[in-house]
Design a protein around this motif. Sequence first.
Motif, PDB file in Angstrom:
ATOM      1  N   SER A  70       0.729  -1.277  -0.022  1.00  0.00           N
ATOM      2  CA  SER A  70      -0.026  -0.029   0.119  1.00  0.00           C
ATOM      3  C   SER A  70       1.065   1.313   0.020  1.00  0.00           C
ATOM      4  O   SER A  70       1.974   1.028   0.241  1.00  0.00           O
ATOM      5  N   HIS A  71       0.257   2.355  -0.236  1.00  0.00           N
ATOM      6  CA  HIS A  71       1.062   3.636  -0.347  1.00  0.00           C
ATOM      7  C   HIS A  71       0.348   4.714   0.752  1.00  0.00           C
ATOM      8  O   HIS A  71      -0.201   5.491   0.533  1.00  0.00           O
ATOM      9  N   PRO A  72       0.457   4.359   1.906  1.00  0.00           N
ATOM     10  CA  PRO A  72      -0.221   4.798   3.311  1.00  0.00           C
ATOM     11  C   PRO A  72       0.232   6.550   3.079  1.00  0.00           C
ATOM     12  O   PRO A  72      -0.560   7.233   3.704  1.00  0.00           O
ATOM     13  N   SER A  73       1.267   6.944   2.638  1.00  0.00           N
ATOM     14  CA  SER A  73       1.459   8.258   2.594  1.00  0.00           C
ATOM     15  C   SER A  73       0.788   9.323   1.645  1.00  0.00           C
ATOM     16  O   SER A  73       0.951  10.252   1.475  1.00  0.00           O
ATOM     17  N   GLN A  74      -0.042   8.447   0.687  1.00  0.00           N
ATOM     18  CA  GLN A  74      -0.597   9.272  -0.418  1.00  0.00           C
ATOM     19  C   GLN A  74      -2.196   9.060  -0.053  1.00  0.00           C
ATOM     20  O   GLN A  74      -2.901   7.940   0.084  1.00  0.00           O
ATOM     21  N   PRO A  75      -2.645  10.288   0.447  1.00  0.00           N
ATOM     22  CA  PRO A  75      -4.245  10.216   0.699  1.00  0.00           C
ATOM     23  C   PRO A  75      -5.057  10.042  -0.301  1.00  0.00           C
ATOM     24  O   PRO A  75      -5.024  10.205  -1.581  1.00  0.00           O
ATOM     25  N   PRO A  76      -6.528   9.834  -0.156  1.00  0.00           N
ATOM     26  CA  PRO A  76      -7.244   9.750  -1.318  1.00  0.00           C
ATOM     27  C   PRO A  76      -7.684  10.925  -1.814  1.00  0.00           C
ATOM     28  O   PRO A  76      -7.706  12.112  -0.931  1.00  0.00           O
TER      29      PRO A  76
ATOM     30  N   GLN B  93      -5.133  16.745  -9.181  1.00  0.00           N
ATOM     31  CA  GLN B  93      -4.620  15.917  -7.902  1.00  0.00           C
ATOM     32  C   GLN B  93      -3.842  14.551  -8.623  1.00  0.00           C
ATOM     33  O   GLN B  93      -4.092  14.188  -9.612  1.00  0.00           O
ATOM     34  N   PRO B  94      -2.562  14.409  -7.764  1.00  0.00           N
ATOM     35  CA  PRO B  94      -1.903  13.489  -8.337  1.00  0.00           C
ATOM     36  C   PRO B  94      -2.489  12.234  -8.336  1.00  0.00           C
ATOM     37  O   PRO B  94      -3.341  11.809  -7.470  1.00  0.00           O
ATOM     38  N   SER B  95      -2.078  11.245  -9.398  1.00  0.00           N
ATOM     39  CA  SER B  95      -2.465  10.324  -9.517  1.00  0.00           C
ATOM     40  C   SER B  95      -1.901   9.058  -8.695  1.00  0.00           C
ATOM     41  O   SER B  95      -0.440   9.258  -8.312  1.00  0.00           O
ATOM     42  N   LEU B  96      -2.392   7.786  -8.134  1.00  0.00           N
ATOM     43  CA  LEU B  96      -1.688   6.781  -7.600  1.00  0.00           C
ATOM     44  C   LEU B  96      -1.016   6.029  -8.253  1.00  0.00           C
ATOM     45  O   LEU B  96      -0.229   5.202  -7.733  1.00  0.00           O
ATOM     46  N   LEU B  97      -1.233   6.097  -9.596  1.00  0.00           N
ATOM     47  CA  LEU B  97      -0.660   5.187 -10.656  1.00  0.00           C
ATOM     48  C   LEU B  97       0.824   5.948 -10.816  1.00  0.00           C
ATOM     49  O   LEU B  97       0.934   6.880 -11.071  1.00  0.00           O
ATOM     50  N   HIS B  98       1.782   4.847 -11.381  1.00  0.00           N
ATOM     51  CA  HIS B  98       2.936   5.436 -11.731  1.00  0.00           C
ATOM     52  C   HIS B  98       3.497   4.804 -12.867  1.00  0.00           C
ATOM     53  O   HIS B  98       3.076   3.661 -13.317  1.00  0.00           O
ATOM     54  N   GLY B  99       4.678   5.419 -13.564  1.00  0.00           N
ATOM     55  CA  GLY B  99       5.112   4.558 -14.926  1.00  0.00           C
ATOM     56  C   GLY B  99       4.285   4.299 -15.979  1.00  0.00           C
ATOM     57  O   GLY B  99       3.238   5.289 -16.138  1.00  0.00           O
ATOM     58  N   TRP B 100       4.445   3.222 -16.241  1.00  0.00           N
ATOM     59  CA  TRP B 100       3.450   2.858 -17.617  1.00  0.00           C
ATOM     60  C   TRP B 100       2.121   2.757 -17.262  1.00  0.00           C
ATOM     61  O   TRP B 100       1.327   2.662 -18.089  1.00  0.00           O
ATOM     62  N   GLN B 101       1.862   2.303 -15.943  1.00  0.00           N
ATOM     63  CA  GLN B 101       0.306   2.163 -15.791  1.00  0.00           C
ATOM     64  C   GLN B 101      -0.374   3.338 -15.948  1.00  0.00           C
ATOM     65  O   GLN B 101      -1.353   3.477 -16.300  1.00  0.00           O
TER      66      GLN B 101
ATOM     67  N   LEU C 259      -5.554  -7.655 -16.839  1.00  0.00           N
ATOM     68  CA  LEU C 259      -4.204  -7.965 -17.446  1.00  0.00           C
ATOM     69  C   LEU C 259      -3.209  -6.887 -17.127  1.00  0.00           C
ATOM     70  O   LEU C 259      -2.147  -7.152 -16.757  1.00  0.00           O
ATOM     71  N   LEU C 260      -3.756  -5.495 -16.968  1.00  0.00           N
ATOM     72  CA  LEU C 260      -2.743  -4.297 -16.403  1.00  0.00           C
ATOM     73  C   LEU C 260      -2.678  -4.320 -15.098  1.00  0.00           C
ATOM     74  O   LEU C 260      -1.498  -3.780 -14.627  1.00  0.00           O
ATOM     75  N   GLY C 261      -3.383  -5.218 -14.445  1.00  0.00           N
ATOM     76  CA  GLY C 261      -3.284  -5.118 -12.779  1.00  0.00           C
ATOM     77  C   GLY C 261      -3.463  -3.700 -12.365  1.00  0.00           C
ATOM     78  O   GLY C 261      -3.047  -3.319 -11.464  1.00  0.00           O
ATOM     79  N   ILE C 262      -4.574  -2.938 -12.835  1.00  0.00           N
ATOM     80  CA  ILE C 262      -4.908  -1.629 -12.608  1.00  0.00           C
ATOM     81  C   ILE C 262      -6.497  -1.823 -12.072  1.00  0.00           C
ATOM     82  O   ILE C 262      -7.583  -1.697 -12.825  1.00  0.00           O
ATOM     83  N   PRO C 263      -6.739  -2.108 -10.830  1.00  0.00           N
ATOM     84  CA  PRO C 263      -8.045  -2.050 -10.399  1.00  0.00           C
ATOM     85  C   PRO C 263      -8.568  -0.425 -10.898  1.00  0.00           C
ATOM     86  O   PRO C 263      -8.204   0.588 -10.407  1.00  0.00           O
ATOM     87  N   ASN C 264      -9.958  -0.637 -11.150  1.00  0.00           N
ATOM     88  CA  ASN C 264     -10.668   0.702 -11.457  1.00  0.00           C
ATOM     89  C   ASN C 264      -9.859   1.379 -12.172  1.00  0.00           C
ATOM     90  O   ASN C 264      -9.666   2.686 -12.298  1.00  0.00           O
ATOM     91  N   LEU C 265      -9.506   0.786 -13.698  1.00  0.00           N
ATOM     92  CA  LEU C 265      -8.743   1.411 -14.743  1.00  0.00           C
ATOM     93  C   LEU C 265      -9.500   2.404 -15.079  1.00  0.00           C
ATOM     94  O   LEU C 265      -8.819   3.654 -15.379  1.00  0.00           O
ATOM     95  N   ARG C 266     -10.862   2.530 -15.469  1.00  0.00           N
ATOM     96  CA  ARG C 266     -11.532   3.723 -16.109  1.00  0.00           C
ATOM     97  C   ARG C 266     -11.427   4.925 -14.962  1.00  0.00           C
ATOM     98  O   ARG C 266     -11.268   5.937 -15.398  1.00  0.00           O
ATOM     99  N   MET C 267     -11.640   4.618 -13.854  1.00  0.00           N
ATOM    100  CA  MET C 267     -11.574   5.540 -12.612  1.00  0.00           C
ATOM    101  C   MET C 267     -10.474   6.437 -12.712  1.00  0.00           C
ATOM    102  O   MET C 267     -10.258   7.592 -12.677  1.00  0.00           O
ATOM    103  N   HIS C 268      -9.328   5.623 -12.676  1.00  0.00           N
ATOM    104  CA  HIS C 268      -7.909   6.328 -12.591  1.00  0.00           C
ATOM    105  C   HIS C 268      -7.817   7.115 -13.882  1.00  0.00           C
ATOM    106  O   HIS C 268      -7.244   8.303 -13.879  1.00  0.00           O
ATOM    107  N   GLY C 269      -8.090   6.796 -15.169  1.00  0.00           N
ATOM    108  CA  GLY C 269      -7.746   7.410 -16.152  1.00  0.00           C
ATOM    109  C   GLY C 269      -8.603   8.685 -16.523  1.00  0.00           C
ATOM    110  O   GLY C 269      -8.032   9.584 -16.576  1.00  0.00           O
TER     111      GLY C 269
END
Length: 796
Positions: A2-8, A376-384, A348-358
Amino acid sequence: MSHPSQPPHSAPDDVPPEGMAADVVAPDGVAAEGVDADALPNEAAAAPIRLRDGLHFRSQPSGGRASYVCHDTQRGKYFHFGAAELEIARLLDGSRSVEDLAVELEALGVTWSREDIAYFLSSLVRNGLAEVTRTAGASAVEPGPPPPTPPLWPRLLSMLVSQRIPLFAADRAAIALTRRLHQAFRPAGVFVWCLLVASGLWQAIANGAEWHGELQRLFSPDTWPVLLAIWLVAKLIHESGHAVAARRHGIRVGNAGILFFMFAPLAYVDVTDAWRLPRRWARIQIALAGVYFELAIAAVAVWVWAHTSDVTIRYVAAQVAVLTGPATLLVNANPLLRLDGYYVLADLLGIPNLRMHGRRMVAGKCQAWLLGRPPQPSLLHGWQRTAALWHAVGSILFQIVWMGGLLWGILFWGGGLGIVIGGAAFLLWVVLPLARWISGLRASEQWRRYRSRLLAWSAALAGVLLLLSFAPSPLGRRIPVVVRYHDEQVARAASDGFVVDVPVRSGDPVTVGTVLVRMDDPQLRTRQAELSLDLESAHVLRRKLHNQGEHAMAAAESQRIASLSRQLTEINRQLDALTIRATRAGLVTSPRLETLQGAYLRAGDVVVRVGDEQHKELLASIHGADLQAYRRAVEEGKTLTARLRGGQSLTVQPAAPSPRASLTIPHPALVALAGGPIPLAASDRDADPQRSQPLASPHTESLSPLSAASSRRLRAGQQGMLIIGDNRSLMQRLYQRLQDSIPQSPRTSCDGYGQDGTIGLASAFLGTCDLLIGKVLDRNAVGQQSLGSRSAPKDL
């Protein structure tokens, strides 16, 4: 991890079409998909809350990070929690305030602000996983007041768009089906499926030209009931695939029933419990099981089509192949729609709630550009992060086109009821999300700054609308045209008969008087012989009567001889007319003349055509709304551009139109039943578009001659559009388009190109039908839409 330092982070997101927030608590501090953070209740900031009873948590790692599935046993719904959210949830006993939670979380190393904690607690309350409490006495904890009831009108609008009717518990039926069909998912069954689908594809490719011709005749309005029945059966098979795959993995199947989306019916089956499966490949198999079954049916249909000669069976088989093959791949397997393909991609991408993130990233960038609101900063990183962003952009563009075509089809096809349904859908999909977004902005401390920017953008939008309403359209009017031979000979059968000889072939040069086709009618031959015998007997009888002095009787027989002679002359004329000759010099243009040998033709059937490749003309069929603009172009001597299918274009000097309009078909290639843009009237559904079936509205014809060079370059029957300048505004064009379309809703077919390039109703119908599947997901989103990677009630 988890990334506890990153709030919702709160960001406006899309709202499901039903106007209800999606039941999602996303992992690692991300707010629920479809939940507007600025519009969430703030009871959690004022009083302690406690986690509701009946919630069970189970570990289910996702994308290499710790995450958990929450099963609401009372409502049968699933939610996705990250590790930090689970830590907070465990502390919600109804006695801790936000301050207490912040202190305890800091001790655990979870650096969330008090605002972040209050936001997360509010999302729990909104999704029905927690309830606000109040203290009574020293330590007693009582539930707080229930959350406010949502307004009734969004639910009423949602009922206009879609209604779901559960019919029966499907688990027992799924068990019975699984006993018979579970072998299809074993390696041997998959191997057989691959061979079947590959062979079906090979059959379609090997018979490409014939298959293409079959597709041109697919969506005949006369067979809409057959098309609807095939589609319903196909979707039953599709849902059976999901149910069998779920039972094979030990998952209980829920209710099965009927969903009416825009009053079109389809089946659904609830396989929500698939979220219990820890292996993502098992979930992917359940998600693709419906497409897996349908593609097998499509392959069988192609084989039936290729190896039968019955016209009806071939036509139905082609319908089945298209609806269970390309249509399913385009819709259900499409990752840009929130259906099977989307959930498979997210897993396959391992991105729960893919549409919500994007979409949250896209919304943040749009708000930063429009309002100056920091994204607001995204919780995804890199290629995801990149993958989610591009998926969101693609899905938004695709769904705008898709849903626009769907709404247009409903307005065009449904008349007054279509207007009501389309208006309800527009309110749910556009107005309500916009109102919620603005409501969230109003709750912000920066509302005054946002309001000034919103007013500026609204003024700019109003200016654009005024420009579109009054400025001349840059688009041109489009008039259907077709290339045809000048002074073409169209030889028809003078009477019923059999073709006994075809001495010419397609493309042969002929001169005046050349025999093209010989026909014969055995009944006429028999009648000719009978009349000849009767005439000869009458002559003998008249001579006998004359020799016997019976002059009165002889005179009567002379009258009979004259009558028989006239009949015999007419029979001889008809027999002579069965030999069809060329009345002009040119080339035989009819294709596959050799197939006429031995064929039986009726009087009036087209037998052969003769034309000159160097003398062709452009036939324009002008709608009444475009007639004045066309006449103006002729009077001003303008040179117009005609764009033809196949990427060809030419310049034309338009000729004057005929003095009066007509409902007669100007050319078979222009009518909708043959793939053209002109609709036919609904009153007479003649199977032969070349005969007396009238047009839906009067059209005026114009014949413009083509040069010899253009005649040689173009082929007869080539369709296209003649472009004329338009002094109407875009708004006027749209209004006239709606005015023309909606009152004429009972047309037998659609305007495939339309005068403004509108999407054809055949594709709109398929979109409507298959999008129904997606609406099951959104309709059931109130509880199964999370789990990070798919909403599971029906189509995973």
